[in-house]
Design a protein around this motif. Structure first.
Motif, short mmCIF file in Angstrom:
data_model
loop_
_atom_site.label_atom_id
_atom_site.label_comp_id
_atom_site.label_asym_id
_atom_site.label_seq_id
_atom_site.Cartn_x
_atom_site.Cartn_y
_atom_site.Cartn_z
N GLY A 120 -14.83 -0.93 -8.25
CA GLY A 120 -15.99 -1.29 -9.06
C GLY A 120 -16.48 -2.67 -8.69
N LYS A 121 -16.35 -3.63 -9.61
CA LYS A 121 -16.85 -4.99 -9.40
C LYS A 121 -15.78 -5.95 -8.88
N VAL A 122 -14.55 -5.47 -8.70
CA VAL A 122 -13.46 -6.35 -8.27
C VAL A 122 -12.78 -5.79 -7.02
N MET A 123 -12.06 -6.66 -6.33
CA MET A 123 -11.30 -6.23 -5.15
C MET A 123 -9.84 -6.02 -5.57
N SER A 124 -9.21 -5.05 -4.92
CA SER A 124 -7.81 -4.76 -5.23
C SER A 124 -7.06 -4.54 -3.92
N ILE A 125 -5.74 -4.47 -4.06
CA ILE A 125 -4.88 -4.21 -2.92
C ILE A 125 -3.96 -3.04 -3.30
N VAL A 126 -3.72 -2.16 -2.35
CA VAL A 126 -2.85 -1.01 -2.59
C VAL A 126 -1.40 -1.50 -2.63
N THR A 127 -0.72 -1.24 -3.76
CA THR A 127 0.68 -1.64 -3.87
C THR A 127 1.62 -0.48 -3.57
N SER A 128 1.16 0.75 -3.84
CA SER A 128 1.92 1.93 -3.44
C SER A 128 0.99 3.14 -3.43
N ASN A 129 1.38 4.12 -2.64
CA ASN A 129 0.60 5.34 -2.54
C ASN A 129 1.57 6.50 -2.39
N LYS A 130 1.99 7.01 -3.52
CA LYS A 130 2.88 8.16 -3.54
C LYS A 130 2.03 9.41 -3.71
N LYS A 131 2.60 10.55 -3.52
CA LYS A 131 1.86 11.80 -3.65
C LYS A 131 1.21 11.89 -5.03
N GLY A 132 -0.11 11.84 -5.04
CA GLY A 132 -0.87 12.00 -6.27
C GLY A 132 -1.00 10.76 -7.12
N GLU A 133 -0.50 9.61 -6.67
CA GLU A 133 -0.56 8.39 -7.48
C GLU A 133 -0.86 7.19 -6.58
N LEU A 134 -2.03 6.62 -6.76
CA LEU A 134 -2.47 5.46 -6.00
C LEU A 134 -2.43 4.25 -6.92
N CYS A 135 -1.57 3.26 -6.63
CA CYS A 135 -1.43 2.06 -7.46
C CYS A 135 -2.16 0.90 -6.80
N LEU A 136 -3.03 0.24 -7.57
CA LEU A 136 -3.85 -0.86 -7.08
C LEU A 136 -3.63 -2.08 -7.95
N LYS A 137 -3.50 -3.25 -7.32
CA LYS A 137 -3.37 -4.51 -8.04
C LYS A 137 -4.64 -5.31 -7.81
N ILE A 138 -5.21 -5.87 -8.87
CA ILE A 138 -6.46 -6.59 -8.77
C ILE A 138 -6.20 -7.95 -8.13
N GLU A 139 -6.97 -8.26 -7.08
CA GLU A 139 -6.81 -9.52 -6.36
C GLU A 139 -7.72 -10.62 -6.90
N GLN A 140 -8.96 -10.31 -7.12
CA GLN A 140 -9.91 -11.30 -7.61
C GLN A 140 -10.81 -10.64 -8.63
N SER A 141 -11.25 -11.44 -9.60
CA SER A 141 -12.15 -10.88 -10.61
C SER A 141 -13.46 -11.61 -10.64
#
Length: 141
Positions: A120-141
């Protein structure tokens, strides 16, 4: 006495105003809106707000989009229809749980740990990508 009541009223009003600007959660259910043409996440909406909308309203407000169920942990700002995660918040997008099933769209398999991703309006980084679950951590807001 009137002065004390006035200052106490101002103090509590300020607290309420501050609390309304940024919220925190240990787990909020969300809908992640993915723009099919641009292949980016264009919006994050609270699940309860999304469920109150009619299907026609959803497609009118978000034309050409796919909708995935997810969760948000951490601080965020909230508008009428949008959640804006704060820095260090974590968004989990369940890539195999599309809200209105219309076929696989987002190929999460191409995203690896450490990849940058616009959320959306923020950038994130992928912390894990398991089958069916994508985890993203917000880097900047």
């Amino acid at each position: 006495m009137k002065t004390n009541v006035f200052f106490i009223t101002i103090f509590f009003s300020g607290l309420l105003l501050f609390a309304a600007q940024e919220r925190s959660t240990t787990g909020m259910k969300i809908i992640v809106v993915v723009d099919a043409k641009a292949n980016v996440i264009s919006n994050i909406t609270p699940l309860d707000t999304f469920q109150k909308m009619m299907v026609s309203e959803v497609h009118e407000q978000f034309p050409g989009c796919h909708f995935y169920i997810g969760s948000l942990k951490g601080n965020y700002d909230l508008t009428d229809t949008e959640v804006i995660p704060a820095e260090n918040a974590t968004v989990v997008m369940y890539t195999e749980r599309e809200f209105f099933r219309s076929g696989d769209f987002l190929d999460a398999k191409t995203l690896g740990k450490g990849d940058n991703f616009r959320l959306g309006k923020v950038m994130s980084i992928v912390t894990s990508n398991k089958k069916g679950e994508l985890c993203l951590k917000i880097e900047q807001s």
